[in-house]
Structure formats: C-alpha cells, structure tokens
Design a protein around this motif. Structure first.
Motif, PDB file in Angstrom:
ATOM      1  N   GLN A   1      34.142  68.943 -29.617  1.00  0.00           N
ATOM      2  CA  GLN A   1      33.131  69.954 -29.515  1.00  0.00           C
ATOM      3  C   GLN A   1      32.344  70.302 -28.125  1.00  0.00           C
ATOM      4  O   GLN A   1      32.244  69.487 -27.398  1.00  0.00           O
ATOM      5  N   THR A   2      32.385  71.657 -28.120  1.00  0.00           N
ATOM      6  CA  THR A   2      31.907  71.886 -26.739  1.00  0.00           C
ATOM      7  C   THR A   2      30.787  72.947 -26.890  1.00  0.00           C
ATOM      8  O   THR A   2      30.275  73.367 -27.748  1.00  0.00           O
TER       9      THR A   2
ATOM     10  N   ASP B   1      33.046  76.769 -28.117  1.00  0.00           N
ATOM     11  CA  ASP B   1      34.208  76.554 -28.931  1.00  0.00           C
ATOM     12  C   ASP B   1      35.369  77.686 -28.860  1.00  0.00           C
ATOM     13  O   ASP B   1      36.289  77.497 -28.899  1.00  0.00           O
ATOM     14  N   THR B   2      34.547  78.989 -29.052  1.00  0.00           N
ATOM     15  CA  THR B   2      35.409  80.097 -29.110  1.00  0.00           C
ATOM     16  C   THR B   2      36.092  80.135 -27.686  1.00  0.00           C
ATOM     17  O   THR B   2      37.356  80.464 -27.587  1.00  0.00           O
TER      18      THR B   2
ATOM     19  N   ALA C   1      36.614  77.873 -25.502  1.00  0.00           N
ATOM     20  CA  ALA C   1      37.353  76.740 -25.295  1.00  0.00           C
ATOM     21  C   ALA C   1      38.799  76.680 -26.494  1.00  0.00           C
ATOM     22  O   ALA C   1      39.933  76.526 -25.830  1.00  0.00           O
ATOM     23  N   ARG C   2      38.568  77.355 -27.532  1.00  0.00           N
ATOM     24  CA  ARG C   2      39.858  77.700 -28.049  1.00  0.00           C
ATOM     25  C   ARG C   2      40.894  78.640 -27.690  1.00  0.00           C
ATOM     26  O   ARG C   2      42.058  78.392 -27.618  1.00  0.00           O
TER      27      ARG C   2
ATOM     28  N   GLU D   1      35.021  72.384 -35.708  1.00  0.00           N
ATOM     29  CA  GLU D   1      35.090  71.908 -34.397  1.00  0.00           C
ATOM     30  C   GLU D   1      36.471  72.022 -33.792  1.00  0.00           C
ATOM     31  O   GLU D   1      37.470  72.662 -34.812  1.00  0.00           O
ATOM     32  N   LEU D   2      37.017  71.745 -32.765  1.00  0.00           N
ATOM     33  CA  LEU D   2      38.465  71.987 -32.179  1.00  0.00           C
ATOM     34  C   LEU D   2      39.228  70.798 -32.665  1.00  0.00           C
ATOM     35  O   LEU D   2      38.887  69.374 -32.294  1.00  0.00           O
TER      36      LEU D   2
ATOM     37  N   VAL E   1      32.164  69.954 -22.619  1.00  0.00           N
ATOM     38  CA  VAL E   1      32.419  69.035 -23.806  1.00  0.00           C
ATOM     39  C   VAL E   1      31.077  68.167 -24.304  1.00  0.00           C
ATOM     40  O   VAL E   1      30.685  67.482 -23.415  1.00  0.00           O
TER      41      VAL E   1
END
Length: 352
Positions: A261-262, A265-266, A268-269, A285-286, A308
C-alpha cells in the motif's frame, strides 16, 4: 412399514429398522459423487454452466466460491432438493432425480440455517428423526443417546434446543444428521456464525467422521475450513475454475505474494508494470506474485517512486489462487444465482 412422513417441508421416506441389508452391488463401489455436464437455469439466469466433478468415497471435499457463484445450486442438486436442467448427478451410485429417495436414505445433511425444533430437547430432536426413518422407539432412543455422547452433548440433551449455545446447537444439527448412520454428509456453510473455537470443535468431530470412512461434501467461505479438505473445487460464475488439493492449488502461484500500500497506488502500479512486475488486477492494494518475494521486496522499497505505507510477504493462500484465476476476491459477490432461490432454511425449505 415405515412411519408416514410428518408434516414437515422436507420429509424423507422412512426406512424400516428390520429391512434386510442391501447386497453389495456395483453402486456401492462407485464414487461417492459423479457430476457430468450439469446445467441449471432459472429463467434466463444460468446458475450452473456445465459442471463435471468426481468425489471419491471417504473424501473430504470442499466447494469454495463467492456468493452467487453456484455453490448453493450445486449443493441443492446433489442433496436432491433441486433437479438439474441438463446433465446429471449420481450420489453413491444413484441418480439424484430418478432415485431420490434411495439417495436420501443414505445421506445426512446440515443446512446453513437451523433445521432443529427449537422447542424440543436435543434428545427429542434426535428421537423424532429416528422415528421418521422407521426405527422403533427403543432403537431410536439408543441411537440418540449414542450420538449425544459421542458429540459431548449428553449433559445438555434434556434442555430445549433454543436454550443451547450456538456451538451446541450446531453440534446438535450434526447429531441430527447422523441418526441414520449415513454414508455421506452434506454440510452447507455448517459453521456460519460460530466463533473460531466453535468452528474448530465442529470440524474436529467432522474429521473423526471422515476418518471412520464417511464422505463429507461441504461448502464454506472460511479459508481455514477449506484447508481441511482432501480436495477443493473453486467455483465461479457457474463453472469449476480449479480442482485440486489445497497444497497443489496454492503451488500454482509459485514462490510467494507481496502486498503493498503506497501513497499513490496508481503511480506505483504503472512503475511496477514498466519493470515487468505488473500487480494482479482486481485488488484495491498492490499484489505481486514472485518466485522469491523476500529477496525482491527490499529493492522495491528502495526504488519505488512513492512512499510505501505498508508492505508484507506471505505464502500463497486460497484467496490468492482465486484472485489469480478470476480477477476478483472470494469475498466479492457474483451475480445472483437466482431470485428467491433455495437457501437451506429450517427443515430444508425449497423442496423440489
């Protein structure tokens, strides 16, 4: 002659205590359950879309899937409470439609909803079931006391069922299903509403029954309960998407799982996807699958362009397997199986 059926929504034909034992036949050597090309439609809704599966005698077999996936429909067909639209199913070598009464004489069932008479004592609930199956009163009393003792209910057997604790009532439901010494047990979300201790106690008794040679077919949405099965069928949108042992199902993912979870997340993805580490779809979550998650996680934490908030590594679970296969979590609802469909209910309402 067996006793006439009592005026209950689900009333199964009685069998006489003195009836001769059936000769050993091909049916007794057959798999406990055989399902071939099973389809069930409710109007335009197709709840089952060509189910094939085999359950061997003595297996603990779990049917696992989200609400609306088809679990209840398949369970109700195998338990002789619904008829399929196409295809067929056999239980203990007998057709669930053409030989429904014969199947019912050799099965026990625990419904998701209470089926015991709340005003009667635990002993009288079991006595009534024995009488409905054609046992004499002395034989029914002996059988009731035997089962009550085995399940640790002897001390509370004289109390009205409504005064028992939740765990005691679920054990009484199991005891009721065992009065006729069935060869196969059907359990539909049998521990729903129990605490962890109550579920453990219930499944301890079920494991003992399976060890004694009974086949146990059950539905559940508790991951830890599905783990006790010899094999698990994952069902989604009316189809079996995977069927194997718990260990083999989880080994399909290989390695382990990373969850992140950051703050964004968008972003990070997108960053992870550019580097060939695309997270699994369908999760807030990722979630990443990796052959060596413990080794790669420090690098991710060091180089991710966003902060993170939480990171964890764990071995694959059945939840992860289902997510990988279907793109959504087990807890997510599937389209409804049918409006007003059978849900068990007291006394098994919804008789076909």
């Amino acid at each position: 002659m067996g006793l006439p059926c009592a005026p209950r929504p689900l009333c199964w034909r009685a069998v006489t205590e003195t009836a001769p034992a059936p000769a050993v036949s091909a049916a007794s050597q057959a798999p406990a359950i055989e399902v071939r090309g099973l389809v069930k439609r409710y109007g335009e809704v197709e709840a089952l879309r060509g189910i094939d599966l085999t359950v061997e005698a003595g297996e603990r077999f779990a049917l696992l899937g989200p609400n609306g996936a088809g679990k209840t429909t398949l369970f109700s067909i195998l338990a002789t409470l619904r008829a399929p639209t196409e295809g067929g199913a056999r239980v203990l070598g007998r057709d669930v439609v053409a030989e429904r009464d014969a199947v019912r004489r050799e099965m026990g069932i625990v419904f998701q909803e209470p089926a015991i008479e709340q005003q009667l004592s635990g002993r009288d609930n079991l006595l009534l079931m024995g009488l409905l199956y054609g046992l004499t009163t002395p034989a029914a009393r002996r059988r009731a006391d035997e089962i009550l003792g085995q399940l640790g209910l002897a001390d509370s057997a004289g109390r009205p069922a409504k005064t028992l604790s939740g765990g005691q009532r679920r054990k009484l439901e199991l005891a009721r299903a065992l009065v006729t010494d069935p060869r196969i047990l059907f359990l539909d979300e049998a521990t729903l509403g129990l605490d962890v201790e109550g579920r453990r106690g219930f499944w301890g008794h079920v494991r003992g029954l399976a060890a004694a040679g009974r086949t146990v077919f059950f539905t559940t949405h508790y991951m830890e309960e599905a783990e006790v099965a010899d094999r698990i069928a994952l069902i989604d949108a009316g189809r079996i998407v995977a069927l194997d042992t718990p260990r083999a199902l989880k080994s399909r993912l290989g390695g382990g799982v990373i969850r992140l979870q950051t703050e964004d997340d968008t972003q990070a993805r997108a960053w992870l996807t550019e580097r060939g580490l695309a997270p699994e779809p369908g999760t807030a979550e990722l979630m990443l699958l990796h052959a060596d998650p413990a080794a790669v996680l420090p690098e991710l934490l060091r180089h991710l362009p966003v902060k993170v908030r939480r990171a964890e590594v764990h071995e694959p679970s059945l939840e992860d397997v289902f997510l990988k296969l279907t793109g959504r979590k087990l807890g997510a609802d599937a389209p409804a199986e049918k409006a007003g469909g059978w849900r068990g209910g007291k006394g098994g309402r919804g008789r076909p």
